[in-house]
Scaffold this motif. Structure first.
Motif, PDB file in Angstrom:
ATOM      1  N   PRO A 494      48.283   7.591  80.375  1.00 54.00           N
ATOM      2  CA  PRO A 494      49.296   7.208  81.755  1.00 54.00           C
ATOM      3  C   PRO A 494      50.323   6.569  81.359  1.00 54.00           C
ATOM      4  CG  PRO A 494      47.044   6.859  82.097  1.00 54.00           C
ATOM      5  CD  PRO A 494      47.157   7.159  80.557  1.00 54.00           C
ATOM      6  N   HIS A 495      50.563   5.943  80.234  1.00 54.13           N
ATOM      7  CA  HIS A 495      51.944   5.094  80.128  1.00 54.13           C
ATOM      8  C   HIS A 495      52.707   5.828  78.747  1.00 54.13           C
ATOM      9  CE1 HIS A 495      50.689   2.253  82.889  1.00 54.13           C
ATOM     10  NE2 HIS A 495      49.557   2.355  82.437  1.00 54.13           N
ATOM     11  N   SER A 496      52.649   7.129  78.324  1.00 59.47           N
ATOM     12  CA  SER A 496      53.069   7.515  77.391  1.00 59.47           C
ATOM     13  C   SER A 496      53.194   9.078  77.561  1.00 59.47           C
ATOM     14  CB  SER A 496      52.600   7.317  76.042  1.00 59.47           C
ATOM     15  OG  SER A 496      51.142   7.790  75.964  1.00 59.47           O
ATOM     16  N   TYR A 497      54.472   9.657  76.943  1.00 55.34           N
ATOM     17  CA  TYR A 497      54.592  11.095  77.140  1.00 55.34           C
ATOM     18  C   TYR A 497      55.587  11.667  76.043  1.00 55.34           C
ATOM     19  CZ  TYR A 497      59.084   9.937  79.156  1.00 55.34           C
ATOM     20  OH  TYR A 497      60.407   9.302  79.429  1.00 55.34           O
ATOM     21  N   VAL A 498      55.271  13.146  75.776  1.00 56.56           N
ATOM     22  CA  VAL A 498      56.269  13.472  74.791  1.00 56.56           C
ATOM     23  C   VAL A 498      56.999  14.545  75.788  1.00 56.56           C
ATOM     24  CG1 VAL A 498      54.622  13.264  72.935  1.00 56.56           C
ATOM     25  CG2 VAL A 498      54.596  15.385  74.149  1.00 56.56           C
ATOM     26  N   VAL A 499      58.144  15.003  75.150  1.00 61.64           N
ATOM     27  CA  VAL A 499      59.174  15.952  75.550  1.00 61.64           C
ATOM     28  C   VAL A 499      59.014  17.258  74.660  1.00 61.64           C
ATOM     29  CG1 VAL A 499      61.363  16.697  76.495  1.00 61.64           C
ATOM     30  CG2 VAL A 499      60.520  14.233  76.743  1.00 61.64           C
ATOM     31  N   ARG A 500      58.689  18.433  75.058  1.00 62.25           N
ATOM     32  CA  ARG A 500      58.696  19.737  74.260  1.00 62.25           C
ATOM     33  C   ARG A 500      59.621  20.586  74.394  1.00 62.25           C
ATOM     34  NH1 ARG A 500      51.914  20.324  74.849  1.00 62.25           N
ATOM     35  NH2 ARG A 500      51.436  18.446  73.662  1.00 62.25           N
ATOM     36  N   ASP A 501      60.210  21.379  73.600  1.00 66.82           N
ATOM     37  CA  ASP A 501      60.751  22.588  73.623  1.00 66.82           C
ATOM     38  C   ASP A 501      60.341  23.857  74.056  1.00 66.82           C
ATOM     39  OD1 ASP A 501      60.055  23.666  71.427  1.00 66.82           O
ATOM     40  OD2 ASP A 501      61.395  23.120  70.196  1.00 66.82           O
ATOM     41  N   ALA A 502      61.170  25.066  74.203  1.00 70.47           N
ATOM     42  CA  ALA A 502      60.442  26.201  74.702  1.00 70.47           C
ATOM     43  C   ALA A 502      59.282  26.571  73.735  1.00 70.47           C
ATOM     44  CB  ALA A 502      61.647  27.315  74.810  1.00 70.47           C
ATOM     45  N   SER A 503      59.509  26.055  72.432  1.00 71.08           N
ATOM     46  CA  SER A 503      58.367  26.583  71.553  1.00 71.08           C
ATOM     47  C   SER A 503      57.269  25.806  71.384  1.00 71.08           C
ATOM     48  CB  SER A 503      58.882  26.919  70.113  1.00 71.08           C
ATOM     49  OG  SER A 503      59.669  27.842  70.132  1.00 71.08           O
ATOM     50  N   GLY A 504      57.049  24.665  72.433  1.00 69.49           N
ATOM     51  CA  GLY A 504      55.952  23.675  72.260  1.00 69.49           C
ATOM     52  C   GLY A 504      56.306  22.691  71.293  1.00 69.49           C
ATOM     53  N   VAL A 505      57.563  22.538  70.645  1.00 71.45           N
ATOM     54  CA  VAL A 505      57.765  21.540  69.261  1.00 71.45           C
ATOM     55  C   VAL A 505      57.890  20.377  70.354  1.00 71.45           C
ATOM     56  CG1 VAL A 505      59.135  21.022  67.684  1.00 71.45           C
ATOM     57  CG2 VAL A 505      58.241  23.422  67.908  1.00 71.45           C
ATOM     58  N   GLU A 506      57.409  19.148  69.818  1.00 72.86           N
ATOM     59  CA  GLU A 506      57.969  17.828  70.132  1.00 72.86           C
ATOM     60  C   GLU A 506      59.237  17.451  69.689  1.00 72.86           C
ATOM     61  OE1 GLU A 506      56.503  13.271  69.438  1.00 72.86           O
ATOM     62  OE2 GLU A 506      54.692  14.767  69.870  1.00 72.86           O
ATOM     63  N   ILE A 507      60.186  17.129  70.833  1.00 73.23           N
ATOM     64  CA  ILE A 507      61.515  16.681  70.565  1.00 73.23           C
ATOM     65  C   ILE A 507      61.793  15.140  70.769  1.00 73.23           C
ATOM     66  CG2 ILE A 507      62.344  19.029  70.655  1.00 73.23           C
ATOM     67  CD1 ILE A 507      63.212  18.308  73.624  1.00 73.23           C
ATOM     68  N   ALA A 508      60.639  14.491  71.396  1.00 67.48           N
ATOM     69  CA  ALA A 508      60.810  13.257  71.706  1.00 67.48           C
ATOM     70  C   ALA A 508      59.639  12.671  72.264  1.00 67.48           C
ATOM     71  CB  ALA A 508      62.049  12.894  72.780  1.00 67.48           C
TER      72      ALA A 508
END
Length: 659
Positions: A494-508
């Motif tokens: 609930p207090h953390s997240y990741v941002v992924r690109d079109a391929s599902g690779v984590e970018i942040a």
């Protein structure tokens, strides 16, 4: 004794006759404009009788000078007020009020935003924008027509001024000849000259003085010569290549010209010049600043959305080319220099005149001047050699909100001067570039969706779109998101997240999240992406939110339409006022200025009437007073005749005794 008595009586007859003639002259000219009451002076003769001196005008030169000053002041404010009043009546008319047309345009956009798929509503919004553009042109035409009328009045006034100064010079010659042949002053000619000087003061504030020969010379209030002895002059307007709309006046003495300072000219000419400088140009540039603000803001916002055809929005409005002026020997260089407003930087544009000069081999300076020609601050110094132009060759000057294009820097010499005013004529040159309602970019360029399998009730929403330029954002030229751009947000808790690109690779990745607004900014990706998103409440672990340009964008999306509508309330004009508020402030200024000038006109008329009354108490002809004088001089004439008769009788008696 009889001889003495005869001489005394004869001098009395001549004196009374001269005074009767003077009284008759006064009475006859009781209604002659500019006539000054005359008086014949005499002195007692040491050998008996009276000696005639001369017939002089009863005038007070100080009062005459005050009348000319008051005439000039009243004519100045009366002329200024007549044009201000006309402008006030036209600009404040409800039927042409810009606020009314702004409300209609944004109201039509609001209606179209309710159903972005409706072509008819889009066309109505497009038509309302076209009407708004025409209204800017209408207001600009009002200002320009008044300005052209001022130019016509100025031309006519200068013709009158030149005619008057020629007559004053001619009268100087006549006065010199007449007074050279007589011991009496040329009263009637001097009256005519005084009247001409008064008429001249209606056009311009002057000082009338007299040289050693008693001939009238005319100077402006600031001491610049206008009429010198018998030499005729001509006051005329000359063009200023650096400022085509500026009024430059010179006095042509035949062999040379003397430039006049246009500030403080007074009279109707001064009123016309100051109206042009203080209001006409101000009004034109204010409307131009307003037009630039709305065009730049709506163009920039339209580029952040998708139009009716699914393409990135293009410019809705276009502005005319900024005119650049220079001296005659530099006219061939002007075509190589271009200036335009930096996209999204209209709030930095002022009503000033900008002057471009070269300071040394590598640097240039741009100095700003207000409408009165005063510098508004230190110059902006730039080194174009250390700056990188865009693909069109323009250098962006961040401090001024301007783009400058000089293909060949070597064409500008150190003593060259180039001037331009971005807001001048901008309102009249504003056009609607959009061809139809489909050009309105009402939809967002990117959409978001909430995964149906999410455990929480949190919903994702698009927060903002700042840019869509393929060179500096996440958007590709075909409108899709680059594969490396943010495509998904996955909450690991609930207090953390990741941002992924079109391929599902984590970018942040982001942890310790307490605020669920602007998630890409918290991840350090918003600036590069050009947009941002938020979620409505605390998500659960495993919640997924998608970002894309396909199915995520609904056909009725109006995200950018709402942003366009919101421009109506934003401080677009100079970064301080909304469009409606800025125009209301302009109309308020016009009304306040008109009221101020009207007050000065009324008070100056009172002062002029008081000065005329003071002059009339001394110089005007009073029929009652002249009637008394006529009776007195008639009686004096009769008495002197009796003295002559007595002298003759005495002389005859003496002759009789001698016989």
């Amino acid at each position: 004794m009889s001889s003495n008595l005869y001489s005394i009586g004869l001098s009395g007859l001549m004196s009374s006759n001269a005074r009767i003639n003077t009284t008759g002259q006064n009475t006859t000219n009781v209604d002659t404009e500019g006539y000054s009451r005359q008086r014949t002076d005499t002195v007692s003769s040491p050998v008996g009788g009276v000696v005639l001196r001369d017939t002089s005008r009863l005038v007070d030169n100080f009062v005459g000078a005050q009348i000319r000053t008051d005439t000039s002041n009243h004519s100045y404010y009366d002329t200024y007020h007549s044009f201000m009043s006309a402008a006030d009546n036209l600009l404040a008319d409800e039927s042409i009020s810009l606020t009314r047309y702004l409300d209609k345009a944004f109201s039509a956009l609001q209606t179209a935003s309710n159903d972005p798929t409706s072509s008819s509503l889009r066309e109505l919004a497009h038509a309302s924008l076209e009407t708004l553009v025409q209204q800017y042109k209408t207001l600009s035409n009002v200002v320009n027509r008044q300005e052209n009328l001022v130019d016509d009045h100025l031309s006519s006034s200068l013709t009158d001024v030149n005619a008057i100064t020629a007559k004053i010079s001619d009268l100087n010659g006549k006065i010199l000849r007449q007074e050279g042949l007589s011991i009496s002053p040329a009263n009637e000619l001097r009256d005519q000259q005084e009247l001409l000087a008064k008429d001249l003061s209606k056009y311009i504030d002057i000082k009338a003085q007299f040289n050693d020969d008693g001939l009238m010379t005319i100077q402006l209030a600031n001491g610049q010569p206008l009429v010198m002895d018998q030499n005729p002059t001509e006051l005329k307007v000359i063009a200023d290549p650096l400022s085509p709309k500026k009024i430059n006046l010179v006095v042509d003495f035949g062999d040379y010209n003397v430039g006049l300072k246009t500030q403080g000219l007074g009279g109707s000419v001064g009123g016309l010049v100051d109206y042009r400088t203080e209001f006409s140009q101000y009004a034109d540039r204010t409307l131009g600043q307003h037009a630039i603000s709305i065009a730049d803001a709506m163009n920039a916002q339209n580029a952040k959305g998708l139009d009716g055809n699914g393409n990135f929005g293009k410019d809705l409005f276009s502005l005319g080319k900024v005119s650049i002026h220079s001296t005659r020997d530099n006219l061939q260089k002007i075509s190589d220099i271009s200036v335009r407003i930096t996209t999204g930087e209209a709030e930095k544009i002022t009503r000033d005149t900008y002057e471009l000069t070269r300071t040394d081999d590598n640097r240039f300076a741009i100095t700003q001047y207000d409408l009165k020609g005063n510098s508004t601050g230190p110059s902006t110094v730039i080194d174009l050699n250390n700056m990188t132009p865009d693909s069109n060759g323009y250098y962006q000057i961040d401090e001024l909100g301007l783009d400058l294009k000089i293909p060949d820097l070597d064409i500008i010499d150190d003593d060259d001067v180039f001037r331009f005013s971005p807001t001048a004529d901008a309102a009249s040159s504003l056009t609607l570039q959009a061809k139809n309602g489909e050009a309105l970019a009402l939809s967002a360029p990117v959409g978001v969706s909430t995964n149906s399998d999410n455990l929480s009730d949190a919903r994702i929403s698009l927060t903002s779109v700042d840019k869509t330029d393929p060179n500096s954002s996440a958007f590709a030229r075909d409108g899709s998101l680059y594969p490396s751009a943010p495509h998904q947000i996955y909450f690991t808790s609930p207090h953390s997240y990741v941002v992924r690109d079109a391929s599902g690779v984590e970018i942040a990745s982001v942890s310790d999240v307490t605020n669920y607004v602007n998630l890409l900014a918290q991840a350090g990706l918003a600036e590069e992406a050009g947009f941002d998103v938020s979620v409505s409440s605390m998500p659960e672990r495993g919640d997924v939110f998608s970002i894309g340009t396909g199915d995520e964008i609904g056909p009725a999306d109006n995200f950018n339409a709402l942003a366009l509508i919101n421009l109506q309330n934003q401080a677009l004009v100079a970064g301080d006022e909304s469009l409606s508020k800025a125009f209301a402030g302009f109309i308020s200024y016009v009304g306040s200025k008109t009221s101020e000038i009207e007050g000065h006109a009324e008070s100056s008329e009172v002062m002029l009437n008081d000065s005329i009354a003071r002059r009339d108490r001394l110089s005007a002809v009073s029929l009652d007073e002249e009637a008394v004088n006529l009776l007195k001089y008639q009686q004096s004439y009769s008495a002197s005749a009796q003295v002559v008769t007595a002298a003759r009788t005495t002389f005859e008696t003496l002759l009789g005794i001698m016989r």
